[in-house]
Design an enzyme around this catalytic site. Structure first.
Site, PDB file in Angstrom:
ATOM      1  N   ALA B  14       0.892  -1.238   0.068  1.00  0.00           N
ATOM      2  CA  ALA B  14      -0.143  -0.156  -0.041  1.00  0.00           C
ATOM      3  C   ALA B  14       0.861   1.240   0.104  1.00  0.00           C
ATOM      4  O   ALA B  14       0.637   1.911  -0.512  1.00  0.00           O
ATOM      5  CB  ALA B  14      -0.992   0.104   1.214  1.00  0.00           C
ATOM      6  N   ARG B  24       4.314   9.933  -9.721  1.00  0.00           N
ATOM      7  CA  ARG B  24       4.226   9.901 -11.017  1.00  0.00           C
ATOM      8  C   ARG B  24       3.244  11.248 -11.296  1.00  0.00           C
ATOM      9  O   ARG B  24       3.315  11.836 -12.455  1.00  0.00           O
ATOM     10  CB  ARG B  24       3.379   9.096 -11.516  1.00  0.00           C
ATOM     11  CG  ARG B  24       4.606   7.657 -11.890  1.00  0.00           C
ATOM     12  CD  ARG B  24       3.764   6.436 -12.904  1.00  0.00           C
ATOM     13  NE  ARG B  24       2.742   5.961 -12.337  1.00  0.00           N
ATOM     14  CZ  ARG B  24       2.817   4.807 -11.275  1.00  0.00           C
ATOM     15  NH1 ARG B  24       3.923   4.308 -11.123  1.00  0.00           N
ATOM     16  NH2 ARG B  24       1.874   4.564 -10.669  1.00  0.00           N
ATOM     17  N   GLU B  34       9.968   3.069   6.920  1.00  0.00           N
ATOM     18  CA  GLU B  34       9.892   1.750   6.989  1.00  0.00           C
ATOM     19  C   GLU B  34      10.441   1.186   8.120  1.00  0.00           C
ATOM     20  O   GLU B  34      11.795   1.478   8.259  1.00  0.00           O
ATOM     21  CB  GLU B  34      10.156   0.846   5.745  1.00  0.00           C
ATOM     22  CG  GLU B  34      10.375  -0.584   5.905  1.00  0.00           C
ATOM     23  CD  GLU B  34       9.020  -1.406   6.355  1.00  0.00           C
ATOM     24  OE1 GLU B  34       8.030  -1.018   5.819  1.00  0.00           O
ATOM     25  OE2 GLU B  34       9.201  -2.189   7.265  1.00  0.00           O
ATOM     26  N   SER B  40       8.437  -3.833  -0.040  1.00  0.00           N
ATOM     27  CA  SER B  40       7.889  -4.200  -1.249  1.00  0.00           C
ATOM     28  C   SER B  40       8.136  -5.833  -1.455  1.00  0.00           C
ATOM     29  O   SER B  40       8.680  -6.162  -2.627  1.00  0.00           O
ATOM     30  CB  SER B  40       8.381  -3.605  -2.373  1.00  0.00           C
ATOM     31  OG  SER B  40       7.602  -3.487  -3.491  1.00  0.00           O
ATOM     32  N   ALA B  42       6.516  -9.793  -1.431  1.00  0.00           N
ATOM     33  CA  ALA B  42       5.227 -10.738  -1.663  1.00  0.00           C
ATOM     34  C   ALA B  42       5.195 -11.573  -0.602  1.00  0.00           C
ATOM     35  O   ALA B  42       5.558 -12.622  -0.499  1.00  0.00           O
ATOM     36  CB  ALA B  42       5.190 -11.371  -2.978  1.00  0.00           C
ATOM     37  N   CYS B  44       2.498 -13.143  -0.125  1.00  0.00           N
ATOM     38  CA  CYS B  44       1.917 -14.472  -0.432  1.00  0.00           C
ATOM     39  C   CYS B  44       2.961 -15.496  -1.212  1.00  0.00           C
ATOM     40  O   CYS B  44       2.453 -16.839  -1.374  1.00  0.00           O
ATOM     41  CB  CYS B  44       0.787 -14.165  -1.550  1.00  0.00           C
ATOM     42  SG  CYS B  44      -0.382 -12.952  -0.880  1.00  0.00           S
ATOM     43  N   ARG B  71      12.421   6.525  -8.281  1.00  0.00           N
ATOM     44  CA  ARG B  71      10.861   7.082  -8.622  1.00  0.00           C
ATOM     45  C   ARG B  71      11.090   8.438  -7.739  1.00  0.00           C
ATOM     46  O   ARG B  71       9.792   8.911  -7.823  1.00  0.00           O
ATOM     47  CB  ARG B  71       9.975   6.010  -8.108  1.00  0.00           C
ATOM     48  CG  ARG B  71       9.939   4.851  -8.985  1.00  0.00           C
ATOM     49  CD  ARG B  71       8.643   3.929  -8.501  1.00  0.00           C
ATOM     50  NE  ARG B  71       8.655   2.604  -9.333  1.00  0.00           N
ATOM     51  CZ  ARG B  71       7.796   1.512  -9.336  1.00  0.00           C
ATOM     52  NH1 ARG B  71       6.895   1.825  -8.228  1.00  0.00           N
ATOM     53  NH2 ARG B  71       7.846   0.786 -10.002  1.00  0.00           N
ATOM     54  N   VAL B  81       7.691   4.847  13.139  1.00  0.00           N
ATOM     55  CA  VAL B  81       6.792   5.839  13.484  1.00  0.00           C
ATOM     56  C   VAL B  81       6.108   5.145  14.711  1.00  0.00           C
ATOM     57  O   VAL B  81       5.536   4.156  14.686  1.00  0.00           O
ATOM     58  CB  VAL B  81       5.883   6.313  12.410  1.00  0.00           C
ATOM     59  CG1 VAL B  81       4.566   7.369  13.073  1.00  0.00           C
ATOM     60  CG2 VAL B  81       6.330   6.981  11.276  1.00  0.00           C
ATOM     61  N   TYR B 449     -17.905 -21.210 -24.185  1.00  0.00           N
ATOM     62  CA  TYR B 449     -18.203 -22.723 -24.194  1.00  0.00           C
ATOM     63  C   TYR B 449     -17.158 -23.201 -25.020  1.00  0.00           C
ATOM     64  O   TYR B 449     -17.292 -22.797 -26.378  1.00  0.00           O
ATOM     65  CB  TYR B 449     -19.573 -22.982 -24.502  1.00  0.00           C
ATOM     66  CG  TYR B 449     -19.550 -24.326 -25.121  1.00  0.00           C
ATOM     67  CD1 TYR B 449     -18.929 -25.466 -24.536  1.00  0.00           C
ATOM     68  CD2 TYR B 449     -20.093 -24.390 -26.281  1.00  0.00           C
ATOM     69  CE1 TYR B 449     -19.030 -26.720 -25.289  1.00  0.00           C
ATOM     70  CE2 TYR B 449     -20.541 -25.858 -26.824  1.00  0.00           C
ATOM     71  CZ  TYR B 449     -19.923 -26.977 -26.447  1.00  0.00           C
ATOM     72  OH  TYR B 449     -19.896 -28.169 -27.001  1.00  0.00           O
TER      73      TYR B 449
END
Lengths: 473, 473
Positions: B14, B24, B34, B40, B42, B44, B71, B81, B449
């Site tokens: 997020a 951007r 962080e 960043s 995964a 999962c 970026r 924090v 189908y």
């Protein structure tokens, strides 16, 4: 006095779905006239029978005549309806050299479609259309060595023995031309390659699978080429040459020797016997119907490949003959005639096909000119994205084309190609289109994510994101 | 004077989606704090790393710190924090033993969730939660023979070396208890079986994958059992026993010796540092947000596993922490803060998971009691139908559970299980649910189908047909 029966013309998907549903809902009589001997068979399975992945021809049957009788349906095979009199509410039936009139209370025309043959000489040996079990059986027999055809392949059905004998006696082919790169053409290219033939696929327009758009077409062409199918796009075949047996195809001033040809250039509705009744027609001469499958003639319905259906995007009657449409419309009309008015449902032109292990799907409007003709201001985007999380093995690049209307943002159509669960993803777009979603809404759908099945942003969502950015411009 | 920066707490899905989209769209400054070293990644994919199907731990990273810098995002790792002052619009940050205050123009709380541990002693050796790359790495090291751990598996990332060393020195386990039969539990059962362990899966309630409903749960249980996973349903684990290392699990008066335990009993939002700010909470203490991800505090947004989201069926704020929701909400908030108000989108609770080769999907309300609590009058149907035309090889029986509201006919939820493209079919239902379709409309959808991909009536349509019949009663 009892009412006249519900009469159905055609004993395949639409006709028998209607008769079955009707009999579940009522005790009234239903008579089904089928001009041939086969009933209730899976057209779409024919290439896979030829390929060999379906063991027996009769595996393609859904219902036997005994099943149909058990449902209380009066099925008459070998009975051809040659005329309809809407004034008298009778059909004229030809059977065993005789003719008789059959009164109907309600009539369903479910006569399907026939393979178009264009200018091609289909009387030559080695030339086939793939439409009906007898044609699939004939191809299968033709591919065997003379005298060695295994009739066990046919199962126990009313096969055209003379046609089998004739084809089984011919020398098997080595090189086939497939005329037409639609579903049948692509599927037969795969099937005949599996049977060891050298296959040449000819497509009149710039890309095979024209209704799927250029991105899918290009990918399929390259995939076919990888599997040694020679793909000739933008090359209309002019003629099949040969005396008794096909010897060559002539195209574009060239000539390719072949000893087999498959014509797969589309189908035509079997509606000629209604000429003179004044029944309203739709595109391609299909019988025009309304939301309940009613034709312009009183008490006459039509369903399946012979009938139009309402397009989910335009709301107009269109003609997109496909299997689910036939089954669904038949079932709905069966209910309606039995007294429970049931809409036949829209068509969205949803279709899936595979070319070897490449899966393709399409829905709605993909061709921008067609979308413009229907009154839209189309914008489109084509993306490729992984089918799974990048780190998870087994995924494949999935191409998605998405088309939307600039004015409303509404999704008009889409196409997908890829090797990993690509085809079935078209159902997401079909559902979105039938629900009138905008690209914005599509982009925000809560679609599934898990590494083995989808990246965080499913390819469908990536396409929506890109197209949405384009619509904002 | 320049405005204070957009401050983001949390450098995962997020948070970095928000910061990336924001940069951007605008030149304004964005600072991401962080608390850990990894960004960043995964979540999962962690079970698949343990399983071995993902080669390197760092394959699970989407963005490197260098990508993030490129970026134009000011990323500060190792910065926690610890407090927020909504009055002063500052956050208090702890880093390297120091504290400082950082003013914000807008704040995004994207601190995610942590694995719940319940009453279990996670300080014992051999006990793990699977949440974060360090825990996945620790399990991987633990599974190796002492002194033989292949550190190449870790790639080049900020791994917790001491934790790796500790676990790599321990004797590898032979039998594992998995406490909790949710996603993590089922995926880890597969992973640890692949690594050669004797696996026992304990589920407190009657069925594993509780949110998927009983039909899917039963099928998964039987599939796991076929793959030699011992499944103990309705057996809550009371305690993990052992002195330094786990030696047994105690459940239901019984005791099973194990030398490894995985706790997979859910996650809890990381929102404790907001205590005292008066921020409104939603279910399970998650931060309550609105359609644009705004919290009750001015200029403070929340997204991802720490935040609520609007449920597509009820319209109420709910807490269903999943990956796509986090990415999508982050991206939307990045756009909103940059000046282009963008809704974060609803959640439908769409989820997919696999148990070996059995694919499962779920969406919306499946539990009828939950649906009743939400004000619906639910009816449901569970069917099984082939995933392909019966004559085409390779299909599998696909189970579909469909739930709808009797009063309106609206589809409320569904679940699917099967081995052939079953999971991705849930997207059809997710789209239908987010489009507020009725069962009647679902039944008439023009879905795809073709014999290799679906029977004429897709299992989803069969379920709709059966449930529709039930609603008519």
């Amino acid at each position: 006095m009892a009412r006249d029966p519900f009469v159905v013309i055609g004993g395949d998907a639409a006709g028998l779905s209607a008769a079955s549903k009707f009999r579940r809902e009522t005790d009234r009589e239903v008579v089904v006239f089928e001009r041939g001997q086969w009933i209730s068979y899976a057209h779409c399975g024919e290439p896979y029978f030829v390929e060999g992945s379906v063991e027996r021809l009769t595996d393609l049957l859904s219902l036997s005549p005994a099943d149909v009788a058990e449902r209380g349906i009066d099925l008459r095979r070998g009975h051809e309806v040659v005329a309809v009199s809407p004034e008298d509410r009778t059909v004229t039936v030809r059977a065993d050299g005789n003719r008789f009139d059959q009164p109907y209370g309600e009539l369903l025309v479910a006569t399907g479609a026939s393979a178009a043959t264009g200018p091609f000489d289909t009387t030559l040996d080695g030339v086939f259309t793939i439409h009906g079990l007898d044609s699939a059986a004939a191809v299968d027999a033709f591919l065997s060595l003379p005298g060695e055809y295994d009739r066990g392949r046919l199962g126990d059905g009313p096969v055209d023995e003379a046609r089998i004998d004739h084809n089984a006696a011919l020398d098997p082919p080595e090189r086939a031309a497939i005329v037409g790169g639609g579903y049948v053409g692509v599927e037969m290219a795969e099937a005949l390659t599996a049977r060891g033939l050298d296959v040449h696929l000819f497509q009149r327009t710039d890309h095979v699978l024209d209704p799927f758009g250029a991105a899918v077409g290009e990918r399929v062409e390259s995939h076919l080429a990888d599997r040694d199918v020679a793909v000739h796009t933008g090359r209309p075949v002019g003629e099949l040459l040969g005396d008794d047996r096909v010897e060559a195809v002539a195209y574009d001033g060239e000539r390719l020797p072949v000893d087999m040809a498959v014509i797969g250039i589309g189908v035509e509705p079997n509606a000629g016997f209604l000429d003179g009744t004044g029944v309203e027609r739709g595109p391609k001469g299909a019988i025009r119907t309304d939301d309940y499958g009613r034709t312009s003639l009183p008490a006459v319905y039509a369903a399946g490949d012979v009938a139009t259906a309402r397009h989910a995007v335009t709301g107009e009657q269109t003609w997109i003959p496909l299997g689910l449409t036939a089954n669904r419309a038949g079932r709905a009309i069966g209910a309606t005639v039995a007294g429970d008015p049931t809409p036949v449902g829209d068509v969205a032109g949803t279709a899936v096909v595979k070319a070897f292990d490449l899966e393709c799907g399409r829905v709605g409007f993909i061709d921008e000119t067609a979308a413009e003709d229907a009154g839209f201001d189309p914008a489109s985007a084509t993306i490729t994205a992984g089918s799974r999380s990048g780190y998870y093995p087994g995924g494949d690049e999935t191409s998605v084309t998405l088309v939307a209307d600039r004015t409303t943002g509404r999704v008009l159509g889409g196409a997908i190609a890829g090797r990993d669960r690509a085809a079935i993803r078209i159902d997401t777009l079909a559902t979105a289109i039938e629900s009138d979603l905008t690209v914005d809404e599509l982009e925000r759908l809560d679609l599934a994510y898990a590494p083995p099945f989808s990246p965080v942003w499913d390819p469908v969502l990536v396409a929506a994101k890109v197209l949405n950015g384009r619509l904002d411009d």
